[in-house]
Design a protein around this motif. Structure first.
Motif, PDB file in Angstrom:
ATOM      1  N   THR A 112      42.513  46.916  48.934  1.00  0.00           N
ATOM      2  CA  THR A 112      42.081  45.900  47.969  1.00  0.00           C
ATOM      3  C   THR A 112      42.404  46.320  46.542  1.00  0.00           C
ATOM      4  O   THR A 112      42.921  45.525  45.738  1.00  0.00           O
TER       5      THR A 112
ATOM      6  N   LYS B   9      48.469  43.052  41.177  1.00  0.00           N
ATOM      7  CA  LYS B   9      48.315  41.751  40.523  1.00  0.00           C
ATOM      8  C   LYS B   9      48.115  41.925  39.022  1.00  0.00           C
ATOM      9  O   LYS B   9      48.686  41.198  38.208  1.00  0.00           O
ATOM     10  N   ARG B  10      47.291  42.924  38.648  1.00  0.00           N
ATOM     11  CA  ARG B  10      47.055  43.177  37.226  1.00  0.00           C
ATOM     12  C   ARG B  10      48.344  43.607  36.536  1.00  0.00           C
ATOM     13  O   ARG B  10      48.629  43.176  35.411  1.00  0.00           O
TER      14      ARG B  10
ATOM     15  N   SER C 158      32.316  37.543  41.217  1.00  0.00           N
ATOM     16  CA  SER C 158      33.612  38.189  41.448  1.00  0.00           C
ATOM     17  C   SER C 158      34.679  37.176  41.839  1.00  0.00           C
ATOM     18  O   SER C 158      35.873  37.477  41.748  1.00  0.00           O
TER      19      SER C 158
ATOM     20  N   GLU D 127      46.121  46.078  45.840  1.00  0.00           N
ATOM     21  CA  GLU D 127      46.539  44.691  45.641  1.00  0.00           C
ATOM     22  C   GLU D 127      46.130  44.187  44.261  1.00  0.00           C
ATOM     23  O   GLU D 127      46.910  43.516  43.574  1.00  0.00           O
ATOM     24  N   LYS D 128      44.902  44.516  43.845  1.00  0.00           N
ATOM     25  CA  LYS D 128      44.433  44.055  42.535  1.00  0.00           C
ATOM     26  C   LYS D 128      45.185  44.746  41.406  1.00  0.00           C
ATOM     27  O   LYS D 128      45.490  44.123  40.379  1.00  0.00           O
ATOM     28  N   GLN D 129      45.479  46.019  41.572  1.00  0.00           N
ATOM     29  CA  GLN D 129      46.253  46.718  40.554  1.00  0.00           C
ATOM     30  C   GLN D 129      47.659  46.144  40.455  1.00  0.00           C
ATOM     31  O   GLN D 129      48.197  45.997  39.349  1.00  0.00           O
TER      32      GLN D 129
ATOM     33  N   GLU E 157      35.294  47.461  42.845  1.00  0.00           N
ATOM     34  CA  GLU E 157      35.858  48.102  44.031  1.00  0.00           C
ATOM     35  C   GLU E 157      36.397  49.492  43.714  1.00  0.00           C
ATOM     36  O   GLU E 157      36.352  50.395  44.557  1.00  0.00           O
TER      37      GLU E 157
ATOM     38  N   PHE F  57      36.220  44.360  39.182  1.00  0.00           N
ATOM     39  CA  PHE F  57      36.858  45.621  39.560  1.00  0.00           C
ATOM     40  C   PHE F  57      35.868  46.720  39.906  1.00  0.00           C
ATOM     41  O   PHE F  57      36.116  47.903  39.682  1.00  0.00           O
TER      42      PHE F  57
ATOM     43  N   ASP G 255      37.659  39.041  37.806  1.00  0.00           N
ATOM     44  CA  ASP G 255      37.789  40.335  38.473  1.00  0.00           C
ATOM     45  C   ASP G 255      36.926  41.367  37.756  1.00  0.00           C
ATOM     46  O   ASP G 255      37.231  41.775  36.631  1.00  0.00           O
TER      47      ASP G 255
END
Length: 273
Positions: free
Chosen positions: A178, A185-186, A22, A181-183, A30, A28, A26
């Motif tokens: 989390t 960033k994506r 990971s 934040e990742k969404q 999570e 994903f 990513d």
């Protein structure tokens, strides 16, 4: 909770492999974990609302003032239960001094609870006070009694079900943060790639426009050269035509002169004879 045996594989080596992988890209997972935990919390909250509705239908209705005093007793009971559970945990870990400090805080809360119970008792008839007033735990949906003793409170707030739901809710909040934040960033990466594609397309269009302009310019130049070449050919052709005409005229004059000379010679010869 009786959920049955877990169908997943619990392997520390696989967990370590996932944590390493990971970091490189990513995966994903999570999002899957968040959906799974949200199903637990949604079911717990559903049971909580049903229990509250059931209590509202079965328990004797009391005034808002009395209800507020009863709620204060419940809150102090919750504080006592949490402190006792924490003291027991510290004692089990061998941290006796900290455990004793927590127990001293428990005594202070017990004194506050005694005062709150007295206010609650004085606000309603004795027969009603003796009835067990229940409330629903907002964390795990279990029932809590207004007159629960310390042991019952400690067992609840230090129990696996209550602590498990605390852990689930805390983990769920962490996963939501989390995933958000990742969404984000994506979405930013997707927006950046789209802007790069649009920039490349605009650059390609400008390049294509320049290429078309160059092709048009070369085409015009070829037409001009062809036109000049045709003009030169026409001039050469006209020049040759004029040259041939002059040559023809010259030959014609030369022939006429030669025929006149020959005729004069014949005439002179005849006279001489």
């Amino acid at each position: 909770m009786d959920l049955g045996e877990c169908t997943k594989i619990h392997d520390l080596a696989l967990r370590a492999d996932y944590e390493i992988a990971s970091k490189e890209r990513d995966l994903f997972f999570e999002l899957d974990a968040m959906d799974h935990l949200e199903s637990f919390i949604a079911e717990c909250d559903r049971r909580t609302e049903l229990a509250k509705k059931r209590l509202a239908e079965t328990q004797e209705e009391i005034s808002a003032e009395v209800a507020a005093k009863a709620e204060k007793v419940h809150e102090l009971n919750e504080d006592i239960g949490k402190l006792l559970a924490k003291a027991e945990q510290l004692g089990a870990e061998g941290n006796v001094d900290e455990s004793q400090k927590i127990l001293m805080e428990v005594e202070k809360v017990r004194a506050k609870k005694k005062e709150a119970e007295e206010e609650y008792r004085n606000s309603m008839p004795a027969s009603s006070f003796q009835q067990q007033k229940l409330r629903v735990c907002e964390v795990c949906s279990a029932y809590l009694g207004l007159h629960d003793n310390d042991r019952r409170l400690a067992d609840h707030f230090g129990g696996k079900l209550h602590l498990g739901f605390i852990q689930i809710r805390e983990k769920l909040d962490q996963l939501r943060k989390t995933v958000a934040e990742k969404q984000e960033k994506r979405n930013q990466d997707r927006l950046r790639r789209r802007e790069e594609r649009e920039r490349e397309e605009r650059t390609g269009q400008r390049s294509g426009s320049r290429n078309r302009d160059r092709r048009r310019s070369r085409s015009r130049e070829r037409r001009r050269r062809r036109s000049r070449s045709i003009s030169r050919e026409k001039r050469k052709s006209r020049s040759k035509s004029r040259e041939r005409e002059r040559h023809r005229r010259h030959r014609s004059r030369s022939g006429s002169h030669s025929r006149g000379h020959r005729r004069g010679s014949r005439d002179r010869t005849s006279k001489h004879k």
